[in-house]
Design a protein around this motif. Structure first.
Motif, PDB file in Angstrom:
ATOM      1  N   ILE A 185       0.835  -1.193   0.000  1.00 16.94           N
ATOM      2  CA  ILE A 185       0.000   0.000   0.000  1.00 16.94           C
ATOM      3  C   ILE A 185       0.874   1.249   0.000  1.00 16.94           C
ATOM      4  N   ASN A 186       0.256   2.357  -0.332  1.00 16.55           N
ATOM      5  CA  ASN A 186       0.897   3.652  -0.138  1.00 16.55           C
ATOM      6  C   ASN A 186       0.624   4.107   1.283  1.00 16.55           C
ATOM      7  N   ILE A 187       1.663   4.414   2.016  1.00 15.51           N
ATOM      8  CA  ILE A 187       1.550   4.853   3.402  1.00 15.51           C
ATOM      9  C   ILE A 187       1.415   6.368   3.420  1.00 15.51           C
ATOM     10  N   VAL A 188       0.284   6.847   3.904  1.00 14.49           N
ATOM     11  CA  VAL A 188       0.044   8.287   4.009  1.00 14.49           C
ATOM     12  C   VAL A 188       0.390   8.709   5.428  1.00 14.49           C
ATOM     13  N   SER A 189       1.543   9.319   5.595  1.00 14.69           N
ATOM     14  CA  SER A 189       2.048   9.589   6.948  1.00 14.69           C
ATOM     15  C   SER A 189       1.148  10.534   7.722  1.00 14.69           C
ATOM     16  N   ALA A 190       0.489  11.448   7.040  1.00 15.96           N
ATOM     17  CA  ALA A 190      -0.369  12.407   7.736  1.00 15.96           C
ATOM     18  C   ALA A 190      -1.605  11.759   8.337  1.00 15.96           C
ATOM     19  N   SER A 191      -1.929  10.561   7.893  1.00 19.92           N
ATOM     20  CA  SER A 191      -3.106   9.853   8.412  1.00 19.92           C
ATOM     21  C   SER A 191      -2.770   8.955   9.586  1.00 19.92           C
ATOM     22  N   ALA A 192      -1.540   8.957  10.015  1.00 15.74           N
ATOM     23  CA  ALA A 192      -1.119   8.058  11.089  1.00 15.74           C
ATOM     24  C   ALA A 192      -1.677   8.508  12.426  1.00 15.74           C
ATOM     25  N   THR A 193      -2.102   7.549  13.244  1.00 12.94           N
ATOM     26  CA  THR A 193      -2.605   7.826  14.585  1.00 12.94           C
ATOM     27  C   THR A 193      -1.929   6.908  15.590  1.00 12.94           C
ATOM     28  N   GLY A 194      -1.977   7.259  16.857  1.00 12.42           N
ATOM     29  CA  GLY A 194      -1.144   6.613  17.856  1.00 12.42           C
ATOM     30  C   GLY A 194      -1.581   5.232  18.298  1.00 12.42           C
ATOM     31  N   ASP A 195      -0.601   4.405  18.637  1.00 15.22           N
ATOM     32  CA  ASP A 195      -0.840   3.064  19.168  1.00 15.22           C
ATOM     33  C   ASP A 195       0.273   2.738  20.152  1.00 15.22           C
ATOM     34  N   SER A 196      -0.035   2.781  21.426  1.00 11.03           N
ATOM     35  CA  SER A 196       0.984   2.578  22.457  1.00 11.03           C
ATOM     36  C   SER A 196       1.451   1.130  22.559  1.00 11.03           C
ATOM     37  N   SER A 197       0.782   0.196  21.870  1.00 12.50           N
ATOM     38  CA  SER A 197       1.204  -1.211  21.937  1.00 12.50           C
ATOM     39  C   SER A 197       2.394  -1.496  21.034  1.00 12.50           C
ATOM     40  N   LEU A 198       2.722  -0.569  20.184  1.00 12.59           N
ATOM     41  CA  LEU A 198       3.803  -0.798  19.224  1.00 12.59           C
ATOM     42  C   LEU A 198       5.134  -0.408  19.840  1.00 12.59           C
ATOM     43  N   THR A 199       5.693  -1.374  20.536  1.00 13.77           N
ATOM     44  CA  THR A 199       6.930  -1.175  21.287  1.00 13.77           C
ATOM     45  C   THR A 199       8.145  -1.541  20.445  1.00 13.77           C
ATOM     46  N   ALA A 200       9.327  -1.484  21.040  1.00 14.80           N
ATOM     47  CA  ALA A 200      10.557  -1.854  20.331  1.00 14.80           C
ATOM     48  C   ALA A 200      10.590  -3.365  20.085  1.00 14.80           C
ATOM     49  N   PHE A 201      11.285  -3.749  19.020  1.00 13.50           N
ATOM     50  CA  PHE A 201      11.460  -5.162  18.695  1.00 13.50           C
ATOM     51  C   PHE A 201      12.657  -5.738  19.451  1.00 13.50           C
ATOM     52  N   SER A 202      12.647  -7.068  19.567  1.00 18.38           N
ATOM     53  CA  SER A 202      13.825  -7.823  19.981  1.00 18.38           C
ATOM     54  C   SER A 202      14.218  -8.725  18.821  1.00 18.38           C
ATOM     55  N   PHE A 203      15.502  -8.702  18.460  1.00 23.11           N
ATOM     56  CA  PHE A 203      15.995  -9.487  17.334  1.00 23.11           C
ATOM     57  C   PHE A 203      16.981 -10.531  17.850  1.00 23.11           C
ATOM     58  N   THR A 204      16.654 -11.800  17.659  1.00 20.26           N
ATOM     59  CA  THR A 204      17.502 -12.898  18.127  1.00 20.26           C
ATOM     60  C   THR A 204      18.383 -13.413  16.997  1.00 20.26           C
ATOM     61  N   ASN A 205      19.685 -13.437  17.248  1.00 18.10           N
ATOM     62  CA  ASN A 205      20.689 -13.923  16.290  1.00 18.10           C
ATOM     63  C   ASN A 205      20.803 -13.071  15.034  1.00 18.10           C
ATOM     64  N   TYR A 206      20.286 -11.857  15.066  1.00 21.10           N
ATOM     65  CA  TYR A 206      20.495 -10.944  13.953  1.00 21.10           C
ATOM     66  C   TYR A 206      21.939 -10.437  13.931  1.00 21.10           C
ATOM     67  N   ASN A 207      22.645 -10.635  15.025  1.00 24.37           N
ATOM     68  CA  ASN A 207      24.049 -10.211  15.084  1.00 24.37           C
ATOM     69  C   ASN A 207      25.017 -11.343  14.726  1.00 24.37           C
ATOM     70  N   SER A 208      24.499 -12.530  14.438  1.00 28.98           N
ATOM     71  CA  SER A 208      25.355 -13.659  14.098  1.00 28.98           C
ATOM     72  C   SER A 208      25.798 -13.563  12.640  1.00 28.98           C
TER      73      SER A 208
END
Length: 310
Positions: free
Chosen positions: A54-77
């Motif tokens: 899809i085309n992401i329209v940034s001006a239409s974005a609204t907040g969601d506090s559940s969207l936290t930081a990711f954890s990446f396992t073995n991405y450094n291997s």
């Protein structure tokens, strides 16, 4: 997102016609099976209401506090990239077991299976699948992940509306010669000369990690929505994460993809414009506002961008 689970390995019918499941023929450019025909040849999902990209329209974005930081396992291997292959529609890299992503508002940990790329025709003709405010980037990298709880069972993943999670990273050119990612991308693209023809694959020597390829990208800033695979059969089972910041790669490395790999044998056309066009969007759905630092949501089922979360 090219279909990457092993059970959905594409099978070649001609130089540039493939089947995602063994029954649906599809391609990007032939009159009989290009994307204008997908809704007919795979109607169950390809003409559905939750299609990607899809085309992401940034001006239409609204907040969601559940969207936290990711954890990446073995991405450094530096030994998790196992094989690189020419599928006839993309370049795909298979990952070792034990690579995972969690957090980021995902319901559970997901196993990272592989990544592939979409591009246009060199750095001058953009070919990302997603766009932001109408802007199309030169390339897009997709990391495909399956819910860990399904243990690689394709049937279970496709029966779950969030069975797959895809991480999308835009790639754009930079004139800087000091970008840290260049070394990893130089190594990765050096293998293209060994997979010029469809079906060819080679092992990747240790020395490149996922973190190396994604260096410089702030992975706490992203958009989120529920969508689909971007090739037939377009199953609507994908939790999409599209990162705001792009991977910076020099022009020569971007151009290698459209100048090196073919859709079939060495006499077939070069692989160019391997992306699906953006699909119609649904009205924006607003989730509860998050922290004052801002998490934003927009899209097919809620498309979100995290700003400034640590």
């Amino acid at each position: 997102m090219n279909w990457l689970l092993a059970a959905f390995a594409a099978c070649a019918l001609t130089a540039s016609v493939h089947c995602a499941t063994g029954t649906v023929e599809w391609c990007y450019h032939l009159p009989s099976c290009n994307e204008t025909t997908w809704a007919t040849i795979a109607p169950k999902f390809c003409n559905g209401s939750r299609q990607s990209p899809i085309n992401i329209v940034s001006a239409s974005a609204t907040g969601d506090s559940s969207l936290t930081a990711f954890s990446f396992t073995n991405y450094n291997s530096n030994s998790t990239l196992k094989k690189i292959s020419n599928t006839g529609e993309t370049v795909k890299v298979t990952l070792a077991s034990g690579v995972q992503v969690s957090g980021g508002g995902l319901s559970e940990a997901y196993d990272s299976l592989q990544f592939h790329l979409h591009w246009g025709n060199g750095s001058s003709v953009p070919g990302s699948e997603h766009t932001v405010d109408g802007r199309q980037y030169p390339m897009e990298l997709h990391i495909v992940n399956s819910k860990s709880s399904v243990n690689g069972n394709t049937t279970l993943a496709l029966a779950d509306s969030t069975g797959l999670a895809a991480l999308g990273f835009f790639i754009e050119e930079t004139s800087s010669n000091t970008t840290a990612s260049f070394a990893a991308w130089h190594k990765l693209t050096s293998y293209l000369a060994n997979i010029t023809e469809e079906g060819q694959q080679v092992d990747i020597d240790p020395g490149i990690s996922m973190d190396d390829l994604l260096v410089g990208v702030d992975r706490t800033q992203y958009y989120r929505y529920l969508g689909s695979l971007t090739t037939p059969t377009c199953n609507e089972v994908v939790v999409w994460t599209v990162f705001k910041q792009s991977i910076k790669v020099n022009r020569e490395l971007i151009d290698l993809f459209s100048k090196t790999v073919h859709v079939g044998n060495s006499t077939s056309p070069l692989m160019v414009n391997v992306f699906r066009s953006t699909q119609p969007e649904l009205p924006v759905r607003t989730q509860a506002s998050g922290s004052s630092k801002g998490c934003y949501s927009l899209g097919l089922m809620a498309l979100s961008l995290i700003l400034g979360k640590h």
